[in-house]
Design an enzyme around this catalytic site. Structure first.
Site, mmCIF file in Angstrom:
data_model
loop_
_atom_site.group_PDB
_atom_site.id
_atom_site.type_symbol
_atom_site.label_atom_id
_atom_site.label_comp_id
_atom_site.label_asym_id
_atom_site.label_seq_id
_atom_site.Cartn_x
_atom_site.Cartn_y
_atom_site.Cartn_z
ATOM 1 N N ASP A 149 -2.525 -2.497 -3.035
ATOM 2 C CA ASP A 149 -1.208 -1.861 -3.038
ATOM 3 C C ASP A 149 -0.665 -1.750 -1.614
ATOM 4 O O ASP A 149 -1.078 -2.503 -0.729
ATOM 5 C CB ASP A 149 -1.319 -0.486 -3.732
ATOM 6 C CG ASP A 149 -0.054 -0.129 -4.500
ATOM 7 O OD1 ASP A 149 1.001 -0.029 -3.867
ATOM 8 O OD2 ASP A 149 -0.130 0.044 -5.729
ATOM 9 N N HIS A 203 4.025 3.997 -2.506
ATOM 10 C CA HIS A 203 3.649 3.424 -3.803
ATOM 11 C C HIS A 203 2.132 3.458 -4.022
ATOM 12 O O HIS A 203 1.649 3.883 -5.071
ATOM 13 C CB HIS A 203 4.181 1.987 -3.839
ATOM 14 C CG HIS A 203 4.038 1.278 -5.142
ATOM 15 N ND1 HIS A 203 2.961 0.479 -5.427
ATOM 16 C CD2 HIS A 203 4.840 1.221 -6.224
ATOM 17 C CE1 HIS A 203 3.123 -0.040 -6.642
ATOM 18 N NE2 HIS A 203 4.252 0.401 -7.144
ATOM 19 N N SER A 529 4.108 -0.078 -12.698
ATOM 20 C CA SER A 529 3.208 0.229 -11.578
ATOM 21 C C SER A 529 2.484 1.540 -11.808
ATOM 22 O O SER A 529 1.377 1.736 -11.311
ATOM 23 C CB SER A 529 4.002 0.385 -10.274
ATOM 24 O OG SER A 529 4.257 -0.847 -9.695
#
Ligand SMILES: *[C@@H]1O[C@H](CO)[C@@H](O)[C@H](O)[C@H]1NC(C)=O
Ligand SMILES: *[C@@H]1O[C@H](CO)[C@@H](O)[C@H](O)[C@H]1NC(C)=O
Ligand SMILES: *[C@@H]1O[C@H](CO)[C@@H](O)[C@H](O)[C@H]1NC(C)=O
Ligand SMILES: *[C@@H]1O[C@H](CO)[C@@H](O)[C@H](O)[C@H]1NC(C)=O
Ligand SMILES: *[C@@H]1O[C@H](CO)[C@@H](O)[C@H](O)[C@H]1NC(C)=O
Ligand SMILES: *[C@@H]1O[C@H](CO)[C@@H](O)[C@H](O)[C@H]1NC(C)=O
Ligand SMILES: *[C@@H]1O[C@H](CO)[C@@H](O)[C@H](O)[C@H]1NC(C)=O
Length: 745
Positions: A149, A203, A529
């Protein structure tokens, strides 16, 4: 990641990708792209050291360019040791071409660029502290979840290591930045981009804490959704491979991250990343994931945020668990109250306590007919008077939802009503807007537009109601969740499963309330996600509870036990408020506790995929790229003969089709599974024949093989191309469900 990048981002990325290809053909001699180079060692060629292998890799690069040449010398970016035989190098198209004649060369192609796709969830999924499956699986104790990520945030309370054991001795990974402990055991940076923080984006902090964050009390955002935050596997270890920068995720770095994760000894991989459909041998994630499953590592990937359009999936390979996104039973309610006394329910995470209840002038700037203005795109409100008003904006147009609010705020608007476009239907999201806002359905947006048309002085205000638990229509498939059919392998049903991916609360690097670095910071994000790490964490729980299960067995357990109905007992719906089809839900909504005790599993060994891949029409060499070994495609099977826990049945009028499956007993030793009429659902005109209506087991791990024959009645006219059905083997408390997707040809 839907919050910062709208679903249309995928479209933008496709353009980026095509630009790369164009560059490939029109490149001037000095332009260098990153190429992924696949090689095949000659028979008997082996390497004693990684260095020897790298020396062999380098022998493929052309000698240093002559001084007269304008060409830059190619440079190796990554040398791979596990997920593929080959390397990534920056070079020109000419330099790549020059390698073609060399012995051992297979292919060189410009790398793809992927995108990332963005607490209460555990309880919603039936996981409760000290009870049932969470306790039974030891909260994932000892399992290592590798996450590819944007990085993560060491020191965040979600990564405290209270009660977490030291990593198992097999762990070979490392920490390249400070901040590791027994929770966060690995941190590696595979990007070449300089950023201030290890997760400038946020994220990866969010996804890694969703998979395996520790318990944190009083987690909330703006006081909403307050509760104890925890990842799915709170006692598992996290290893972060930073393969994405703020901008994008380069394929060469993703392959390097997977290469390292396999070497380091992770048990589960979670990739909230994806691109558009490609043959598997050209898809870095599919190639890397295949090596992972060969080593017994479970791989979960997000399905993509390009829904509700069909065939919009990423990550379609059968050895990957492909995860779509659904809603939870929690809403952060923000109602729109209109001058005609109508009240429409919406959502927003930002809920100022002091927002006045007095009605404000209401305006729809998009009534001027300018497309960008309907979307409240940046700059589009410059010449429109929205000062002091509540402003109606349409969702979409590749403009992030929060950016629309910023545009309204910058233009002097005091509140935003964000209305879905038709395709997004009723799917709303609680975002951390920068001004008082409410995200409403398409239908309610149309009602507000009609109200605006009906009066000379339209008025509105927002009523903030905070956190509401118990939304009975949950789970619902959200609009952005990518849909099948599977393009890369039409005979395999995808997505596999859906899980929570809308308004998910998890760790965040900074306070979104005032953007300062604070110790306890959370944010709500939406995207496939977010659903992917939920499933990765659940896989870690299953792996802790059943160390002997293969990745395919864990996948099967998750799929055959999935829920088909929402909390209200009705079939799971989608953004249209209609029953969601099989291309949206796959096998259904994950039910972790049931997955822990599935009764039977459909297992697949890594080598079983080889005749399947050959059957897709790939050459031996292309299959060899995926399998990372020399393959001879002497045997092929149709896709439908892979021992998959779901079926795609392509069938012509009057035709019959037979599928073989083998189930392994992981439930009670002495058990007899039967099939009954109530557990078989078929569309009209289809008959299912099963020659073994009972599966009689006498031992654990015993396998039984059976055939299903579908017969399409030649007399029944089909006026649809697709239909669906299902069957379930039943024994006592067990129900082993498999969905059928019919394609009528
Ligand atoms: C990651 O590595 C690159 C290349 O070495 C470096 O420029 C960058 O600053 C690193 N990023 C972080 C967040 O450490
Ligand atoms: C996919 O979309 C096209 C165009 O909207 C439609 O004709 C087709 O039936 C859809 N297929 C499925 C499987 O829904
Ligand atoms: C809205 O409700 C208020 C209070 O009940 C009432 O006084 C007012 O007339 C209503 N307005 C409309 C447009 O119905
Ligand atoms: C619409 O807005 C986008 C920014 O969101 C901008 O890039 C684009 O040029 C605008 N299009 C027009 C026609 O003004
Ligand atoms: C509102 O009026 C505009 C302009 O007359 C029209 O285009 C639009 O369709 C109307 N909207 C609704 C929801 O009635
Ligand atoms: C940021 O917000 C936190 C809590 O919401 C507060 O404690 C802190 O003082 C704020 N910092 C600034 C600079 O406003
Ligand atoms: C299936 O088709 C084959 C060949 O067309 C035929 O021989 C067989 O009887 C059929 N089986 C059934 C169950 O209809």
């Amino acid at each position: 990641m839907d919050t910062k990048r709208s679903p249309l981002m995928a479209f933008k990325l496709v353009l980026t990708f095509f630009t790369t290809i164009l560059t490939f053909y029109s490149a001037t001699a000095t332009e260098l792209d990153t190429y992924i180079v696949h090689l095949n060692p000659a028979n008997g060629q082996s390497f004693d050291h990684p260095e020897a292998r790298e020396t062999w890799y380098r022998s493929f690069l052309p000698p240093t360019a002559t001084p007269a040449s304008t060409e830059k010398h190619p440079t190796v970016v990554f040398a791979y040791h596990n997920v593929l035989t080959g390397f990534a190098a920056k070079m020109s198209a000419e330099q790549a071409k020059a390698m073609e004649t060399m012995e051992g060369f297979i292919s060189a192609r410009p790398q793809r660029v992927y995108s990332t796709q963005t607490t209460h969830t555990p309880n919603f999924l039936g996981l409760h502290q000290n009870l049932g499956f969470w306790g039974g699986s030891n909260y994932g104790k000892g399992i290592i979840i590798g996450i590819l990520d944007t990085g993560t945030t060491p020191g965040h309370p979600s990564f405290n290591d209270e009660g977490v054991l030291p990593p198992p001795s097999k762990w070979k990974g490392k920490c390249e930045v400070a901040g590791c402990n027994n929770k966060l055991i690995g941190l590696r940076n595979l990007t070449g981009v300089s950023e201030e923080r290890f997760d400038e984006d946020g994220h990866g902090t969010h996804t890694s804490s969703t998979a395996a964050g520790s318990f944190v009390d009083y987690a909330n955002v703006f006081g909403n959704a307050e509760g104890t935050a925890a990842g799915m596997a709170p006692l598992a270890h996290v290893a972060m491979y930073k393969v994405c920068s703020l901008e994008d995720c380069e394929e060469s770095a993703i392959l390097a991250g997977m290469d390292a994760a396999v070497e380091d000894g992770v048990d589960v991989l979670s990739l909230s990343l994806g691109g558009e459909s490609l043959p598997f041998y050209q898809d870095g994630i599919a190639v890397g994931a295949f090596t992972a499953i060969q080593k017994g590592i479970f791989v979960a990937c997000s399905a993509g945020n390009s829904g509700p359009f069909n065939s919009s999936l990423s990550n379609e390979a059968p050895w990957i668990l492909t995860v779509g996104a659904s809603t939870m039973d929690r809403k952060i309610s923000a109602a729109v109250s209109l001058g005609n006394n109508d009240s429409l329910d919406g959502e927003s995470l930002f809920q100022p306590k002091d927002f006045p209840k007095t009605l404000l002038p209401l305006v729809y700037p998009g009534s001027n007919g300018v497309q960008n203005t309907t979307w409240c795109a940046e700059g589009s409100l410059d010449d429109i008077d929205v000062k002091g008003k509540a402003v109606l904006c349409d969702r979409g147009g590749d403009v992030a939802r929060i950016v629309k609010g910023q545009t309204v705020k910058d233009a002097g608007g005091v509140a935003m009503i964000l209305a879905n476009e038709a395709t997004e239907g009723s799917s709303t999201i609680a975002d951390a807007h920068v001004l008082p806002a409410s995200h409403i359905s398409y239908k309610d947006g149309v009602a507000i537009k009609a109200y605006i048309n009906s009066t000379t002085s339209p008025l509105a205000t927002l009523i903030f109601r905070g956190t509401v638990i118990g939304v009975e229509s949950a789970p619902e498939v959200t609009s952005f969740s990518s849909r099948g059919p599977n393009l890369a392998s039409p005979g395999i049903l995808k997505p596999d499963i859906i899980g929570p991916g809308v308004s998910v609360l998890a760790a965040w690097p900074v306070s979104i309330e005032n953007n300062t670095q604070m110790s306890t910071t959370f944010n709500m994000m939406s995207g496939t996600s977010m659903s992917c790490p939920h499933l990765a964490g659940i896989a870690a729980l299953l792996k802790a509870a059943h160390p002997g299960w293969s990745p395919a067995a864990i996948k099967s357990a998750i799929m055959t036990t999935a829920d088909q109905v929402s909390l209200n007992g009705r079939p799971i719906e989608d953004e249209r408020k209609l029953p969601a089809d099989i291309f949206a839900v796959g096998s259904g909504h994950v039910n972790p506790s049931k997955a822990n005790d599935p009764g039977l599993v459909f297992d697949i060994q890594p080598d079983d995929y080889i005749p399947y891949l050959c059957g897709l029409g790939y050459t031996s060499q292309q299959v060899g790229i995926i399998a990372t070994k020399t393959v001879s495609c002497s045997e092929t099977i149709p896709e439908g003969q892979l021992n998959y826990p779901s079926y795609v049945i392509t069938i012509a009028r009057g035709q019959n089709k037979t599928y073989t499956r083998t189930v392994t007993n992981v439930g009670e030793a002495k058990s007899t599974y039967t099939i009954s009429v109530t557990n078989v659902h078929l569309p009209p005109g289809i008959i299912l024949e099963i020659r073994s209506p009972a599966l009689k087991f006498t031992a654990v791990n015993q396998k039984i093989t059976y055939d299903l024959t579908f017969v399409r009645d030649s007399k029944v006219e089909m006026n649809v191309r697709y239909a669906e059905g299902s069957m379930a083997w039943a024994y006592g408390k067990y129900l082993v469900q498999t969905p059928f997707s019919f394609v009528f040809v």
